[in-house]
Design an enzyme around this catalytic site. Structure first.
Site, short mmCIF file in Angstrom:
data_model
loop_
_atom_site.label_atom_id
_atom_site.label_comp_id
_atom_site.label_asym_id
_atom_site.label_seq_id
_atom_site.Cartn_x
_atom_site.Cartn_y
_atom_site.Cartn_z
N CYS A 141 0.81 -1.23 0.00
CA CYS A 141 0.00 0.00 0.00
C CYS A 141 0.84 1.28 0.00
O CYS A 141 0.59 2.21 -0.76
CB CYS A 141 -0.98 0.00 1.17
N HIS A 169 -1.94 6.73 4.12
CA HIS A 169 -0.50 6.56 4.37
C HIS A 169 0.23 7.79 3.83
O HIS A 169 0.00 8.21 2.69
CB HIS A 169 0.04 5.34 3.65
N1 LIG Z 1 -5.16 -3.13 4.39
C1 LIG Z 1 -4.40 -2.56 3.45
O1 LIG Z 1 -4.22 -1.30 3.43
C2 LIG Z 1 -3.75 -3.38 2.36
C3 LIG Z 1 -3.11 -2.70 1.32
C4 LIG Z 1 -2.51 -3.42 0.29
C5 LIG Z 1 -2.56 -4.79 0.30
N2 LIG Z 1 -3.17 -5.45 1.32
C6 LIG Z 1 -3.22 -6.92 1.25
O2 LIG Z 1 -4.57 -7.29 0.89
C7 LIG Z 1 -4.90 -8.53 1.50
C8 LIG Z 1 -6.15 -8.34 2.37
O3 LIG Z 1 -5.86 -7.43 3.40
P1 LIG Z 1 -6.98 -6.89 4.40
O4 LIG Z 1 -6.37 -5.73 5.07
O5 LIG Z 1 -8.27 -6.71 3.68
O6 LIG Z 1 -7.15 -8.15 5.42
P2 LIG Z 1 -8.41 -8.58 6.28
O7 LIG Z 1 -9.22 -7.38 6.65
O8 LIG Z 1 -7.86 -9.44 7.34
O9 LIG Z 1 -9.29 -9.49 5.26
C9 LIG Z 1 -8.87 -10.78 4.84
C10 LIG Z 1 -9.91 -11.42 3.91
O10 LIG Z 1 -9.47 -12.74 3.56
C11 LIG Z 1 -10.43 -13.71 4.04
N3 LIG Z 1 -9.71 -14.87 4.59
C12 LIG Z 1 -9.02 -14.94 5.75
N4 LIG Z 1 -8.50 -16.17 5.91
C13 LIG Z 1 -8.89 -16.90 4.83
C14 LIG Z 1 -8.69 -18.24 4.43
N5 LIG Z 1 -7.96 -19.08 5.16
N6 LIG Z 1 -9.23 -18.66 3.25
C15 LIG Z 1 -9.95 -17.81 2.48
N7 LIG Z 1 -10.20 -16.51 2.82
C16 LIG Z 1 -9.66 -16.07 3.97
C17 LIG Z 1 -11.21 -13.01 5.13
O11 LIG Z 1 -12.46 -13.64 5.28
P3 LIG Z 1 -13.31 -13.55 6.66
O12 LIG Z 1 -13.83 -12.15 6.75
O13 LIG Z 1 -14.37 -14.55 6.46
O14 LIG Z 1 -12.34 -13.89 7.77
C18 LIG Z 1 -11.30 -11.60 4.55
O15 LIG Z 1 -12.29 -11.56 3.55
C19 LIG Z 1 -3.65 -8.96 2.31
O16 LIG Z 1 -2.87 -9.82 1.51
C20 LIG Z 1 -2.93 -7.63 2.56
O17 LIG Z 1 -1.57 -7.80 2.76
C21 LIG Z 1 -3.78 -4.77 2.36
#
Ligand SMILES: NC(=O)c1ccc[n+]([C@@H]2O[C@H](COP(=O)([O-])OP(=O)(O)OC[C@H]3O[C@@H](n4cnc5c(N)ncnc54)[C@H](OP(=O)(O)O)[C@@H]3O)[C@@H](O)[C@H]2O)c1
Length: 329
Positions: free
Chosen positions: A144, A233
């Site tokens: 990000c 950020h």
């Molecule tokens: N947050 C940011 O600013 C940001 C920026 C760039 C990239 N990212 C990347 O984007 C991705 C998601 O980040 P996030 O911040 O959205 O995380 P998050 O809020 O923890 O969401 C994770 C998602 O993945 C699902 N999930 C979790 N465990 C799983 C499993 N074992 N099998 C299938 N689905 C699963 C969750 O489902 P449930 O809701 O059912 O648990 C939820 O939909 C990550 O790889 C992160 O590094 C994040």
């Protein structure tokens, strides 16, 4: 009227996934066709299982979509917001099955056959797709803060060769997903550490600004901080050039029409600010405090962007758009 293209969203119940769903619902070219959460949600209607937290309103048209298993997805185009360990297992299987997977996860960003795409900077890296042997393809967007900092850096790299980039980041709470950093650790506090981030940022910047095969030879020093900001950020960046470079030259290059819809330049020394400048669908990065350093070889500026939009969901949607224009050219 042009027919919209259906997109499947993996991890649609997470912080990034919700933003992808909300932005696709506003998009002129795409709509949400399918979605997934973790296994416990499979078979449930999205509207009844989701705890909607995004600042954009819940799009009613996705309420009755049933959460699927990732491997049951049928749509050709997928945006993945899976955790990296799940992405590592699932995304290659989907590419093998013929899907175009545009991922937010870090799992394949540094794979030499996978574009780490910021279309405004390195759309030509899509040529790497020819080296992927699978019927489907895998494209990633950067971490990000890299997505935001790279767009801020792009005009400054045009001013001359750089000896050293030094960057200090101030990264919002939502960058850690939900629930993220415990509130008692972060409220009224600053944490000078985010696991893995200080290694990822230089590597990813070198890949983005390099040619598709060879990373750019960039010396980058980074210090990261988690700050009690909800979304947004910021990076404070100091560039040391080989030659003397002046603020006026930087301001001139920032006025280039190619940056018109991407970069907003602020003259007010108190801006940009996350609370004032970032809308919940803000794709622009905001640059301010462009100033000369201690000698004429040093320029400084700050860049701010919405980590869930420009840094994640919006970036992935732009990557899908860039892919479609690449194959249709
Ligand atoms: N947050 C940011 O600013 C940001 C920026 C760039 C990239 N990212 C990347 O984007 C991705 C998601 O980040 P996030 O911040 O959205 O995380 P998050 O809020 O923890 O969401 C994770 C998602 O993945 C699902 N999930 C979790 N465990 C799983 C499993 N074992 N099998 C299938 N689905 C699963 C969750 O489902 P449930 O809701 O059912 O648990 C939820 O939909 C990550 O790889 C992160 O590094 C994040």
């Amino acid at each position: 009227m042009m027919q919209k293209i259906g997109v499947a969203v993996l991890g649609a119940t997470g912080t990034v996934g919700q933003k992808v769903v909300a932005l696709l619902a506003q998009d002129p070219h795409f709509y949400v066709a399918e979605l997934t959460g973790s296994a416990s949600r499979e078979g449930k209607p999205y509207g009844s299982t989701i705890d909607w937290r995004d600042d954009l309103s819940f799009p009613e048209e996705v309420r009755t979509l049933i959460c699927k298993s990732p491997l049951d997805i049928e749509s050709p185009y997928i945006i993945s917001a899976l955790p990296a360990d799940e992405a590592l297992k699932i995304e290659p299987m989907l590419a093998q099955k013929g899907h175009i997977v545009v991922s937010n996860a870090s799992a394949f960003r540094m794979d030499p056959k996978v574009p780490l795409l910021v279309p405004e900077i390195n759309a030509h890296h899509l040529d790497l797709l020819y080296s992927q042997e699978t019927q489907g393809k895998l494209i990633t967007n950067p971490n990000c803060v890299v997505a935001i900092a790279s767009l801020g850096l792009a005009p400054f790299l045009k001013l001359g060769s750089i000896k050293h980039i030094h960057m200090v980041t101030l990264q919002a709470a939502s960058g850690a997903g939900y629930p993220g950093v415990p509130s008692l650790d972060l409220l009224g506090n600053t944490i000078p550490y985010i696991a893995g981030e200080e290694d990822k940022i230089p590597q990813e910047l070198r890949k983005i600004f390099g040619d598709p095969i060879h990373p750019m030879d960039l010396k980058v020093s980074v210090q990261v901080n988690r700050v009690p900001v909800r979304h947004g950020h910021m990076a404070s960046i100091q560039l040391t050039y080989e030659k003397a470079v002046h603020v006026e030259e930087a301001l001139e290059v920032l006025q280039d029409s190619s940056y018109k819809n991407i970069i907003k330049v602020h003259k007010d020394p108190t801006r940009p600010q996350a609370a004032l400048d970032l809308k919940p669908n803000e794709m622009r990065v905001h640059i301010g405090r462009v100033s000369q350093g201690e000698d004429a070889h040093i320029l400084r500026f700050v860049v701010l962007g919405h980590n869930l939009v420009r840094g994640a969901a919006g970036a992935a949607i732009e990557n899908l758009r860039a892919y479609l224009s690449f194959i249709n050219d």
